[in-house]
Design a protein around this motif. Structure first.
Motif, mmCIF file in Angstrom:
data_model
loop_
_atom_site.group_PDB
_atom_site.id
_atom_site.type_symbol
_atom_site.label_atom_id
_atom_site.label_comp_id
_atom_site.label_asym_id
_atom_site.label_seq_id
_atom_site.Cartn_x
_atom_site.Cartn_y
_atom_site.Cartn_z
ATOM 1 N N TYR A 53 0.848 -1.201 0.000
ATOM 2 C CA TYR A 53 0.000 0.000 0.000
ATOM 3 C C TYR A 53 0.881 1.247 0.000
ATOM 4 C CZ TYR A 53 -4.415 -2.469 0.874
ATOM 5 O OH TYR A 53 -5.523 -3.264 0.770
ATOM 6 N N LYS A 54 1.930 1.225 0.809
ATOM 7 C CA LYS A 54 2.830 2.374 0.910
ATOM 8 C C LYS A 54 3.493 2.683 -0.429
ATOM 9 C CE LYS A 54 6.552 4.184 3.805
ATOM 10 N NZ LYS A 54 7.292 3.961 5.057
ATOM 11 N N LYS A 55 3.885 1.640 -1.150
ATOM 12 C CA LYS A 55 4.547 1.806 -2.448
ATOM 13 C C LYS A 55 3.559 2.095 -3.583
ATOM 14 C CE LYS A 55 8.079 -1.562 -1.220
ATOM 15 N NZ LYS A 55 8.512 -2.944 -1.485
ATOM 16 N N GLY A 56 2.266 1.947 -3.317
ATOM 17 C CA GLY A 56 1.267 2.159 -4.361
ATOM 18 C C GLY A 56 1.004 0.921 -5.188
ATOM 19 N N GLU A 57 1.553 -0.220 -4.789
ATOM 20 C CA GLU A 57 1.338 -1.463 -5.523
ATOM 21 C C GLU A 57 -0.058 -2.028 -5.275
ATOM 22 O OE1 GLU A 57 4.587 -3.917 -4.277
ATOM 23 O OE2 GLU A 57 6.064 -2.651 -5.275
ATOM 24 N N ARG A 58 -0.631 -1.700 -4.136
ATOM 25 C CA ARG A 58 -2.031 -2.020 -3.837
ATOM 26 C C ARG A 58 -2.790 -0.706 -3.869
ATOM 27 N NH1 ARG A 58 -3.302 -6.765 0.319
ATOM 28 N NH2 ARG A 58 -1.689 -8.229 -0.303
ATOM 29 N N LYS A 59 -3.967 -0.749 -4.426
ATOM 30 C CA LYS A 59 -4.721 0.479 -4.659
ATOM 31 C C LYS A 59 -5.897 0.617 -3.693
ATOM 32 C CE LYS A 59 -2.216 1.115 -8.358
ATOM 33 N NZ LYS A 59 -1.021 1.873 -8.249
ATOM 34 N N HIS A 60 -5.752 1.433 -2.703
ATOM 35 C CA HIS A 60 -6.850 1.846 -1.838
ATOM 36 C C HIS A 60 -6.392 3.127 -1.160
ATOM 37 C CE1 HIS A 60 -9.878 2.047 1.286
ATOM 38 N NE2 HIS A 60 -10.588 1.223 0.531
ATOM 39 N N PRO A 61 -7.022 4.260 -1.473
ATOM 40 C CA PRO A 61 -6.524 5.551 -1.001
ATOM 41 C C PRO A 61 -6.383 5.659 0.518
ATOM 42 C CG PRO A 61 -8.384 5.847 -2.498
ATOM 43 C CD PRO A 61 -8.218 4.383 -2.289
ATOM 44 N N THR A 62 -7.344 5.143 1.258
ATOM 45 C CA THR A 62 -7.275 5.236 2.714
ATOM 46 C C THR A 62 -6.113 4.412 3.253
ATOM 47 O OG1 THR A 62 -9.664 5.535 2.795
ATOM 48 C CG2 THR A 62 -8.573 4.927 4.858
ATOM 49 N N MET A 63 -5.993 3.181 2.782
ATOM 50 C CA MET A 63 -4.898 2.325 3.243
ATOM 51 C C MET A 63 -3.544 2.896 2.833
ATOM 52 S SD MET A 63 -5.829 -0.067 5.204
ATOM 53 C CE MET A 63 -4.225 -0.828 5.247
ATOM 54 N N ARG A 64 -3.477 3.473 1.656
ATOM 55 C CA ARG A 64 -2.201 4.054 1.219
ATOM 56 C C ARG A 64 -1.811 5.227 2.117
ATOM 57 N NH1 ARG A 64 0.532 5.948 -4.342
ATOM 58 N NH2 ARG A 64 2.558 6.186 -3.358
ATOM 59 N N SER A 65 -2.754 6.078 2.446
ATOM 60 C CA SER A 65 -2.413 7.228 3.288
ATOM 61 C C SER A 65 -1.990 6.781 4.683
ATOM 62 C CB SER A 65 -3.574 8.216 3.356
ATOM 63 O OG SER A 65 -4.672 7.647 4.012
ATOM 64 N N ILE A 66 -2.604 5.745 5.197
ATOM 65 C CA ILE A 66 -2.197 5.215 6.505
ATOM 66 C C ILE A 66 -0.823 4.573 6.409
ATOM 67 C CG2 ILE A 66 -2.721 3.451 8.238
ATOM 68 C CD1 ILE A 66 -5.725 4.044 7.606
ATOM 69 N N ALA A 67 -0.617 3.746 5.402
ATOM 70 C CA ALA A 67 0.649 3.020 5.272
ATOM 71 C C ALA A 67 1.840 3.946 5.041
ATOM 72 C CB ALA A 67 0.553 1.990 4.147
ATOM 73 N N THR A 68 1.628 5.063 4.364
ATOM 74 C CA THR A 68 2.764 5.965 4.116
ATOM 75 C C THR A 68 3.297 6.578 5.400
ATOM 76 O OG1 THR A 68 1.275 7.810 3.632
ATOM 77 C CG2 THR A 68 2.106 6.557 1.744
ATOM 78 N N SER A 69 2.498 6.571 6.457
ATOM 79 C CA SER A 69 2.968 7.117 7.730
ATOM 80 C C SER A 69 3.697 6.079 8.581
ATOM 81 C CB SER A 69 1.781 7.687 8.525
ATOM 82 O OG SER A 69 0.956 6.642 8.992
ATOM 83 N N LEU A 70 3.746 4.824 8.118
ATOM 84 C CA LEU A 70 4.342 3.742 8.902
ATOM 85 C C LEU A 70 5.772 3.433 8.467
ATOM 86 C CD1 LEU A 70 1.311 1.259 8.838
ATOM 87 C CD2 LEU A 70 1.939 2.842 10.680
ATOM 88 N N SER A 71 6.615 3.152 9.444
ATOM 89 C CA SER A 71 7.975 2.683 9.152
ATOM 90 C C SER A 71 7.934 1.166 8.959
ATOM 91 C CB SER A 71 8.904 3.018 10.321
ATOM 92 O OG SER A 71 8.562 2.229 11.461
ATOM 93 N N ASP A 72 9.024 0.591 8.484
ATOM 94 C CA ASP A 72 9.108 -0.866 8.346
ATOM 95 C C ASP A 72 8.919 -1.532 9.706
ATOM 96 O OD1 ASP A 72 9.548 -0.576 5.643
ATOM 97 O OD2 ASP A 72 11.704 -0.943 5.757
#
Length: 121
Positions: free
Chosen positions: A79-98
């Motif tokens: 989700y963070k990389k944009g390989e999975r498409k869901h706007p809400t999950m992507r915005s949450i995942a971009t704030s997470l570290s490994d």
């Protein structure tokens, strides 16, 4: 000539095996206890039985309790990389570290039907 070919193949296999060991050494280890403090945002959707999100399309939100830790961490990374498409999950995942992703994965992997931490999982 045949001996050189076999030796070369053995060396290549050994190199590939060593690359796998070094990749494992770099792997982040998650902690379910640490993940307990990081899942507060997840429970807003993932702890509601039969919840269906309606943006950007109707989507059945899965319950995460008992899922494989590596699968959850990988999904968050995608989700963070944009390989999975869901706007809400992507915005949450971009704030997470490994480390956050690994901890969240371990937290949900540790959940069972009788887990007291998050009975709705």
């Amino acid at each position: 000539m045949k001996k050189h070919s076999i030796l070369l193949k053995l060396l290549m296999c050994a190199g590939v095996a060593l690359m796998g060991f070094s990749a494992q050494a770099d792997e982040v280890k998650g902690s379910a206890a640490a993940g307990n403090g990081k899942v507060w945002l997840c429970t807003g959707c993932h702890s509601i039985p039969d919840y269906r999100a309606d943006y950007p399309y109707v989507y059945r939100v899965p319950m995460l309790g008992g899922q494989n830790a590596g699968y959850i961490a990988t999904a968050l990374s995608e989700y963070k990389k944009g390989e999975r498409k869901h706007p809400t999950m992507r915005s949450i995942a971009t704030s997470l570290s490994d480390q956050d992703m690994a901890d969240i994965g371990e937290y949900y992997a540790a959940q069972t039907a009788s887990s007291p931490n998050n009975p709705l999982k």
